[in-house]
Motif scaffolding. Structure first.
Motif, PDB file in Angstrom:
ATOM      1  N   MET A   1       0.844  -1.191   0.000  1.00  0.00           N
ATOM      2  CA  MET A   1       0.000   0.000   0.000  1.00  0.00           C
ATOM      3  C   MET A   1       0.879   1.240   0.000  1.00  0.00           C
ATOM      4  SD  MET A   1      -2.958   1.069   2.719  1.00  0.00           S
ATOM      5  CE  MET A   1      -3.858   2.604   2.528  1.00  0.00           C
ATOM      6  N   ALA A   2       0.548   2.191  -0.844  1.00  0.00           N
ATOM      7  CA  ALA A   2       1.360   3.408  -0.967  1.00  0.00           C
ATOM      8  C   ALA A   2       0.558   4.630  -0.514  1.00  0.00           C
ATOM      9  CB  ALA A   2       1.801   3.588  -2.414  1.00  0.00           C
ATOM     10  N   SER A   3       1.283   5.600   0.041  1.00  0.00           N
ATOM     11  CA  SER A   3       0.634   6.854   0.461  1.00  0.00           C
ATOM     12  C   SER A   3       1.524   8.038   0.079  1.00  0.00           C
ATOM     13  CB  SER A   3       0.392   6.851   1.972  1.00  0.00           C
ATOM     14  OG  SER A   3       1.626   6.758   2.670  1.00  0.00           O
ATOM     15  N   ILE A   4       0.897   9.164  -0.234  1.00  0.00           N
ATOM     16  CA  ILE A   4       1.633  10.367  -0.609  1.00  0.00           C
ATOM     17  C   ILE A   4       1.210  11.502   0.319  1.00  0.00           C
ATOM     18  CG2 ILE A   4       2.067  12.076  -2.413  1.00  0.00           C
ATOM     19  CD1 ILE A   4       1.462   9.978  -4.490  1.00  0.00           C
ATOM     20  N   LYS A   5       2.187  12.159   0.948  1.00  0.00           N
ATOM     21  CA  LYS A   5       1.927  13.337   1.778  1.00  0.00           C
ATOM     22  C   LYS A   5       2.536  14.560   1.118  1.00  0.00           C
ATOM     23  CE  LYS A   5       1.588  11.170   6.330  1.00  0.00           C
ATOM     24  NZ  LYS A   5       2.151  11.153   7.715  1.00  0.00           N
ATOM     25  N   VAL A   6       1.804  15.651   1.153  1.00  0.00           N
ATOM     26  CA  VAL A   6       2.276  16.893   0.533  1.00  0.00           C
ATOM     27  C   VAL A   6       2.669  17.864   1.645  1.00  0.00           C
ATOM     28  CG1 VAL A   6       1.759  18.757  -1.066  1.00  0.00           C
ATOM     29  CG2 VAL A   6       0.684  16.520  -1.381  1.00  0.00           C
ATOM     30  N   LEU A   7       3.948  18.250   1.644  1.00  0.00           N
ATOM     31  CA  LEU A   7       4.448  19.222   2.625  1.00  0.00           C
ATOM     32  C   LEU A   7       5.165  20.334   1.889  1.00  0.00           C
ATOM     33  CD1 LEU A   7       5.919  16.748   5.280  1.00  0.00           C
ATOM     34  CD2 LEU A   7       3.723  17.944   5.401  1.00  0.00           C
ATOM     35  N   LYS A   8       5.082  21.548   2.456  1.00  0.00           N
ATOM     36  CA  LYS A   8       5.761  22.679   1.830  1.00  0.00           C
ATOM     37  C   LYS A   8       7.220  22.730   2.259  1.00  0.00           C
ATOM     38  CE  LYS A   8       1.878  25.810   1.051  1.00  0.00           C
ATOM     39  NZ  LYS A   8       1.338  27.173   1.308  1.00  0.00           N
ATOM     40  N   GLY A   9       8.080  23.002   1.288  1.00  0.00           N
ATOM     41  CA  GLY A   9       9.491  23.154   1.587  1.00  0.00           C
ATOM     42  C   GLY A   9       9.805  24.563   2.048  1.00  0.00           C
ATOM     43  N   LYS A  10      11.087  24.851   2.337  1.00  0.00           N
ATOM     44  CA  LYS A  10      11.480  26.187   2.794  1.00  0.00           C
ATOM     45  C   LYS A  10      11.220  27.249   1.740  1.00  0.00           C
ATOM     46  CE  LYS A  10      15.022  24.543   5.986  1.00  0.00           C
ATOM     47  NZ  LYS A  10      16.466  24.562   6.351  1.00  0.00           N
ATOM     48  N   ASP A  11      11.216  26.814   0.491  1.00  0.00           N
ATOM     49  CA  ASP A  11      10.968  27.779  -0.587  1.00  0.00           C
ATOM     50  C   ASP A  11       9.487  27.975  -0.843  1.00  0.00           C
ATOM     51  OD1 ASP A  11      10.354  25.334  -1.595  1.00  0.00           O
ATOM     52  OD2 ASP A  11      11.739  25.373  -3.283  1.00  0.00           O
ATOM     53  N   GLY A  12       8.660  27.296  -0.041  1.00  0.00           N
ATOM     54  CA  GLY A  12       7.220  27.446  -0.197  1.00  0.00           C
ATOM     55  C   GLY A  12       6.608  26.531  -1.227  1.00  0.00           C
ATOM     56  N   LYS A  13       7.443  25.789  -1.947  1.00  0.00           N
ATOM     57  CA  LYS A  13       6.923  24.879  -2.967  1.00  0.00           C
ATOM     58  C   LYS A  13       6.595  23.524  -2.346  1.00  0.00           C
ATOM     59  CE  LYS A  13       9.483  27.021  -6.784  1.00  0.00           C
ATOM     60  NZ  LYS A  13      10.448  26.808  -7.879  1.00  0.00           N
ATOM     61  N   PRO A  14       5.620  22.829  -2.904  1.00  0.00           N
ATOM     62  CA  PRO A  14       5.217  21.539  -2.323  1.00  0.00           C
ATOM     63  C   PRO A  14       6.252  20.433  -2.580  1.00  0.00           C
ATOM     64  CG  PRO A  14       4.006  21.930  -4.346  1.00  0.00           C
ATOM     65  CD  PRO A  14       4.777  23.198  -4.058  1.00  0.00           C
ATOM     66  N   ARG A  15       6.344  19.524  -1.603  1.00  0.00           N
ATOM     67  CA  ARG A  15       7.171  18.327  -1.734  1.00  0.00           C
ATOM     68  C   ARG A  15       6.260  17.117  -1.534  1.00  0.00           C
ATOM     69  NH1 ARG A  15      10.084  21.977  -2.814  1.00  0.00           N
ATOM     70  NH2 ARG A  15      12.275  22.325  -2.264  1.00  0.00           N
ATOM     71  N   TYR A  16       6.456  16.105  -2.384  1.00  0.00           N
ATOM     72  CA  TYR A  16       5.594  14.924  -2.326  1.00  0.00           C
ATOM     73  C   TYR A  16       6.376  13.757  -1.693  1.00  0.00           C
ATOM     74  CZ  TYR A  16       2.699  17.684  -5.415  1.00  0.00           C
ATOM     75  OH  TYR A  16       1.936  18.692  -5.947  1.00  0.00           O
ATOM     76  N   TYR A  17       6.041  13.472  -0.444  1.00  0.00           N
ATOM     77  CA  TYR A  17       6.724  12.413   0.309  1.00  0.00           C
ATOM     78  C   TYR A  17       5.934  11.105   0.170  1.00  0.00           C
ATOM     79  CZ  TYR A  17       9.598  16.069   2.314  1.00  0.00           C
ATOM     80  OH  TYR A  17      10.488  17.125   2.467  1.00  0.00           O
ATOM     81  N   VAL A  18       6.640  10.072  -0.275  1.00  0.00           N
ATOM     82  CA  VAL A  18       5.985   8.806  -0.598  1.00  0.00           C
ATOM     83  C   VAL A  18       6.446   7.700   0.342  1.00  0.00           C
ATOM     84  CG1 VAL A  18       5.482   7.136  -2.420  1.00  0.00           C
ATOM     85  CG2 VAL A  18       5.992   9.509  -3.016  1.00  0.00           C
ATOM     86  N   GLN A  19       5.506   6.875   0.741  1.00  0.00           N
ATOM     87  CA  GLN A  19       5.814   5.696   1.556  1.00  0.00           C
ATOM     88  C   GLN A  19       5.100   4.489   0.955  1.00  0.00           C
ATOM     89  OE1 GLN A  19       3.875   4.804   5.477  1.00  0.00           O
ATOM     90  NE2 GLN A  19       5.962   5.140   6.259  1.00  0.00           N
ATOM     91  N   ARG A  34       7.528  16.734  -8.085  1.00  0.00           N
ATOM     92  CA  ARG A  34       6.296  16.649  -8.866  1.00  0.00           C
ATOM     93  C   ARG A  34       5.504  15.409  -8.489  1.00  0.00           C
ATOM     94  NH1 ARG A  34       7.547  17.204 -15.091  1.00  0.00           N
ATOM     95  NH2 ARG A  34       8.694  15.276 -14.584  1.00  0.00           N
ATOM     96  N   LYS A  35       4.187  15.556  -8.464  1.00  0.00           N
ATOM     97  CA  LYS A  35       3.323  14.444  -8.087  1.00  0.00           C
ATOM     98  C   LYS A  35       3.392  13.314  -9.117  1.00  0.00           C
ATOM     99  CE  LYS A  35      -1.363  13.322  -6.594  1.00  0.00           C
ATOM    100  NZ  LYS A  35      -2.746  13.822  -6.369  1.00  0.00           N
ATOM    101  N   THR A  36       3.526  13.688 -10.387  1.00  0.00           N
ATOM    102  CA  THR A  36       3.599  12.652 -11.426  1.00  0.00           C
ATOM    103  C   THR A  36       4.833  11.763 -11.238  1.00  0.00           C
ATOM    104  OG1 THR A  36       4.700  14.257 -12.870  1.00  0.00           O
ATOM    105  CG2 THR A  36       2.309  13.968 -13.152  1.00  0.00           C
ATOM    106  N   ASP A  37       5.959  12.387 -10.805  1.00  0.00           N
ATOM    107  CA  ASP A  37       7.168  11.594 -10.546  1.00  0.00           C
ATOM    108  C   ASP A  37       6.964  10.653  -9.365  1.00  0.00           C
ATOM    109  OD1 ASP A  37       8.474  12.842 -12.612  1.00  0.00           O
ATOM    110  OD2 ASP A  37       9.416  14.356 -11.342  1.00  0.00           O
ATOM    111  N   ALA A  38       6.275  11.144  -8.343  1.00  0.00           N
ATOM    112  CA  ALA A  38       5.997  10.310  -7.169  1.00  0.00           C
ATOM    113  C   ALA A  38       5.127   9.123  -7.549  1.00  0.00           C
ATOM    114  CB  ALA A  38       5.304  11.148  -6.095  1.00  0.00           C
ATOM    115  N   GLU A  39       4.094   9.369  -8.365  1.00  0.00           N
ATOM    116  CA  GLU A  39       3.205   8.286  -8.779  1.00  0.00           C
ATOM    117  C   GLU A  39       3.928   7.271  -9.659  1.00  0.00           C
ATOM    118  OE1 GLU A  39       0.192  10.635 -10.596  1.00  0.00           O
ATOM    119  OE2 GLU A  39      -1.036  10.775  -8.759  1.00  0.00           O
ATOM    120  N   ARG A  40       4.817   7.762 -10.528  1.00  0.00           N
ATOM    121  CA  ARG A  40       5.593   6.870 -11.385  1.00  0.00           C
ATOM    122  C   ARG A  40       6.524   5.989 -10.538  1.00  0.00           C
ATOM    123  NH1 ARG A  40       8.137  10.357 -14.063  1.00  0.00           N
ATOM    124  NH2 ARG A  40       6.565  10.679 -15.667  1.00  0.00           N
TER     125      ARG A  40
END
Length: 352
Positions: A1-19, A34-40
């Motif tokens: 099972m996979a999960s994706i969490k979206v957190l903002k980095g220091k630059d204010g841009k989103p980061r997609y953390y995957v487990q 990018r979310k597409t890279d995380a999903e791939r």
């Protein structure tokens, strides 16, 4: 099972953390911009895990099997003097077949495919490769993977671990009966090779292998304790072999006429090498009219005589120099009478 969490980095841009969590596999983590890279990544990683080709370390994506084999042959194989040439040939076969593959792309199914190619193949002599030989090919590759895991950190698990080995046939048990033994000893005694009779007697009475006997030096012989010390054995351990009866008498006689230009008990034409008995042995077997007999069967004969004489499997293993009882279980049926006697004595003692 996979999960994706979206957190903002220091630059204010989103980061997609995957487990990714899959039963039987350590959790996998990564992050992407990018979310597409995380999903791939999720799709590729889950697919690799289910196909058995996922390795936790990124090293698995840096090294090929060919690199593993080259390093193993350079750093590990030289320490295995007795099997260096044979195992080197086996490793080069694997390198030729799938050496270009990265570890991350080596699946159990790929190795199973190569196993089947080995089984269908032939040896240099044109004979079909036996299951036992294929098992040896797989064993050396497995050890190379083990070294890469434990010592080099190149991967986390071995893909060959999930591949079934071919079923090996039961060990051969061919031993000389009384009539065959007597005929063979007569022809060995009449042989033009003056050492053949003594060599065969040693094999029958001690169970030593041909190479162990032919490589004996006078410094290995201890007449005071009626034994010889084997420094070069198949399992690499020093072993003492007790000599008794006719065999001991023959060695003492040989000592009286030993050549002073060599250390070998059974020297060849050159004082620096032991004798080659192949032709003399084959002629003696043929003259004795014995079929289906190899020199190694003298070792089986010794073990069989021990079993029929009441020796336990542990005692036979001790004489032959086996570390476990697996190799001597083939002689168990020959000691049925002895086993029955042991059980009878136990029952009589307990129940009267």
């Amino acid at each position: 099972m996979a999960s994706i969490k979206v957190l903002k980095g220091k630059d204010g841009k989103p980061r997609y953390y995957v487990q990714i969590r899959i039963k039987g596999c350590p959790p996998q983590y990564d992050h992407f911009l990018r979310k597409t890279d995380a999903e791939r990544w999720i799709q590729q990683t889950e697919s690799a895990i289910y196909e058995g080709r996922h390795f936790k370390t990124t090293e698995s994506k840096k090294h090929t099997l060919g690199e593993l084999i080259d390093r193993y042959m350079r750093d590990v194989l030289p320490s295995k003097k007795k099997s260096e040439q044979r195992q080197g040939t086996q490793l080069l076969w694997w390198k030729k077949q799938i050496g270009a593959y990265l570890f991350a792309d080596i699946t159990p199914s790929l190795i199973a495919e190569q196993r089947d190619i080995l089984l269908r193949g032939t040896t240099k002599r044109g004979r079909q490769r036996s299951p036992s030989t294929v098992v040896r090919y797989m064993a050396i590759l497995s050890h190379a993977f083990t070294i890469a895991i434990k010592e080099w950190g190149w991967l986390e698990d071995s893909p060959i671990r999930k591949v079934s080995k071919p079923k090996e046939p039961r060990g051969r048990v061919r031993f000389l009966d009384k009539d065959e033994r007597e005929r063979l000893l007569v022809t060995c005694k009449d042989s033009h090779n003056l050492y053949l009779y003594t060599i065969v007697i040693l094999a029958l009475s001690t169970g030593m292998r041909q190479a162990e006997i032919l490589n004996l030096k006078w410094s290995d012989v201890d007449f005071e304790k009626s034994r010889v010390i084997l420094h070069e054995t198949k399992n690499g351990e020093i072993r003492q072999v007790h000599i008794a009866g006719h065999a001991l008498e023959l060695l003492k006689n040989l000592d009286k006429i030993r050549r002073i230009d060599t250390h070998y008990l059974f020297p060849g034409k050159s004082s620096r090498s032991s004798i080659d008995i192949r032709t003399a042995w084959e002629n003696a077997v043929k003259k004795a009219e014995i079929t289906n007999l190899r020199f190694h069967d003298l070792r089986h004969s010794c073990a069989s005589y021990l079993a029929m004489g009441g020796a336990s499997l542990a005692e036979i293993a001790e004489v032959l120099g086996h570390k476990t009882l697996d190799m001597v279980k083939r002689y168990a049926h020959l000691s049925d009478t002895h086993t029955a006697g042991v059980v009878a004595k136990m029952n009589e003692k307990i129940f009267g």
